[in-house]
Motif scaffolding. Sequence first.
Motif, PDB file in Angstrom:
ATOM      1  N   ARG A 195     -11.361 -29.263  -1.777  1.00 46.46           N
ATOM      2  CA  ARG A 195      -9.969 -29.021  -2.139  1.00 46.46           C
ATOM      3  C   ARG A 195      -9.813 -28.804  -3.639  1.00 46.46           C
ATOM      4  O   ARG A 195      -8.951 -28.063  -4.062  1.00 46.46           O
ATOM      5  N   SER A 196     -10.613 -29.479  -4.447  1.00 48.84           N
ATOM      6  CA  SER A 196     -10.457 -29.412  -5.898  1.00 48.84           C
ATOM      7  C   SER A 196     -11.513 -28.489  -6.487  1.00 48.84           C
ATOM      8  O   SER A 196     -12.561 -28.925  -6.949  1.00 48.84           O
ATOM      9  N   LYS A 197     -11.228 -27.192  -6.457  1.00 49.91           N
ATOM     10  CA  LYS A 197     -12.150 -26.213  -7.015  1.00 49.91           C
ATOM     11  C   LYS A 197     -12.009 -26.146  -8.527  1.00 49.91           C
ATOM     12  O   LYS A 197     -12.968 -25.828  -9.226  1.00 49.91           O
ATOM     13  N   TRP A 198     -10.813 -26.407  -8.993  1.00 49.78           N
ATOM     14  CA  TRP A 198     -10.547 -26.485 -10.423  1.00 49.78           C
ATOM     15  C   TRP A 198      -9.312 -27.347 -10.620  1.00 49.78           C
ATOM     16  O   TRP A 198      -8.576 -27.636  -9.676  1.00 49.78           O
ATOM     17  N   VAL A 233     -13.760 -18.594  -7.683  1.00 51.03           N
ATOM     18  CA  VAL A 233     -14.345 -19.863  -7.260  1.00 51.03           C
ATOM     19  C   VAL A 233     -14.157 -19.989  -5.749  1.00 51.03           C
ATOM     20  O   VAL A 233     -13.030 -20.112  -5.263  1.00 51.03           O
ATOM     21  N   ASP A 234     -15.261 -19.917  -5.020  1.00 54.84           N
ATOM     22  CA  ASP A 234     -15.209 -19.938  -3.548  1.00 54.84           C
ATOM     23  C   ASP A 234     -14.174 -18.950  -3.015  1.00 54.84           C
ATOM     24  O   ASP A 234     -13.376 -19.259  -2.133  1.00 54.84           O
ATOM     25  N   GLY A 235     -14.172 -17.747  -3.575  1.00 58.86           N
ATOM     26  CA  GLY A 235     -13.312 -16.681  -3.089  1.00 58.86           C
ATOM     27  C   GLY A 235     -11.911 -16.659  -3.656  1.00 58.86           C
ATOM     28  O   GLY A 235     -11.157 -15.718  -3.399  1.00 58.86           O
ATOM     29  N   GLU A 236     -11.514 -17.662  -4.438  1.00 58.18           N
ATOM     30  CA  GLU A 236     -10.195 -17.698  -5.058  1.00 58.18           C
ATOM     31  C   GLU A 236     -10.313 -17.384  -6.543  1.00 58.18           C
ATOM     32  O   GLU A 236     -11.316 -17.716  -7.176  1.00 58.18           O
ATOM     33  N   THR A 237      -9.284 -16.745  -7.115  1.00 55.22           N
ATOM     34  CA  THR A 237      -9.347 -16.338  -8.512  1.00 55.22           C
ATOM     35  C   THR A 237      -8.421 -17.189  -9.378  1.00 55.22           C
ATOM     36  O   THR A 237      -7.355 -17.626  -8.931  1.00 55.22           O
ATOM     37  N   ILE A 238      -8.845 -17.391 -10.650  1.00 51.12           N
ATOM     38  CA  ILE A 238      -8.085 -18.204 -11.589  1.00 51.12           C
ATOM     39  C   ILE A 238      -8.433 -17.745 -13.008  1.00 51.12           C
ATOM     40  O   ILE A 238      -9.572 -17.381 -13.284  1.00 51.12           O
ATOM     41  N   ALA A 268     -18.333 -26.949 -10.354  1.00 46.01           N
ATOM     42  CA  ALA A 268     -19.409 -25.973 -10.456  1.00 46.01           C
ATOM     43  C   ALA A 268     -20.347 -25.992  -9.265  1.00 46.01           C
ATOM     44  O   ALA A 268     -21.252 -25.156  -9.177  1.00 46.01           O
ATOM     45  N   VAL A 269     -20.162 -26.942  -8.320  1.00 41.53           N
ATOM     46  CA  VAL A 269     -20.901 -26.900  -7.067  1.00 41.53           C
ATOM     47  C   VAL A 269     -20.395 -25.739  -6.210  1.00 41.53           C
ATOM     48  O   VAL A 269     -21.151 -25.150  -5.432  1.00 41.53           O
TER      49      VAL A 269
END
Length: 234
Positions: free
Chosen positions: A3-6, A135-140, A152-153
Amino acid sequence: MVRSKWLKLPLSFDTDKLQHELHKLAPHEWINHMNTQAYDKRWCCVPLYAVNGDPLSIYAFDDDAHYLPTPILARCNYFQEVIDTFKCDKAGVRLMSLAAGDHILPHSDGYSDYQSGLVRLHIPIQTDPRVIFTVDGETIHFSIGNVWYLNAVCTHGVENYSAQDRIHLLIDCRRNDWIDALFLQAGYQADTPAIYGDPTINDENVLAIIGALKHQGADAVATQLQQIYRARHP
């Protein structure tokens, strides 16, 4: 599921002072990243905390190493002030530059996430809205002067569509109570642990295995699995 990609943390720094520090660096102090297959033009770094303080070492997250300030940091007072804001042990600190129009191919850095205890933080110093992380297909886009946590995993890459080099200050932190309080203040949500200790195992395939074992006459094993299943669902 992660859930917490960034996460944007509740800290920010003076961008003018950050950018002024860049002028204190000599061109030869920028070291090309060793993963030359991941970029086309130039992805390079300046170590500020490194193994034994070696200004030529860009390796991070070595559990057996001693990370110490490099001689470069001694002339960069504001960088030191920023780094000292983070009340934790550092597992490497460096400036990272990605050339204008270049990219970093998608990759994953094992064990560099909050839950593993090794927290990678980005502080953009020179950037542009056209610098995009995936990040895992999502952009930021990581905004300038702010502090961003990157899991970063997750599989992540960067595209620099702008006309200037992107420069971030990366601080690799070892998780402690201070970091925990900062993440709590930012609204961090811990990932839900896998119910069976392995994300590939779920209720559906556990029940299917139990049924198959009973069908094959392995009643004792099926009974044990059924007991485990019931213990997980009181």
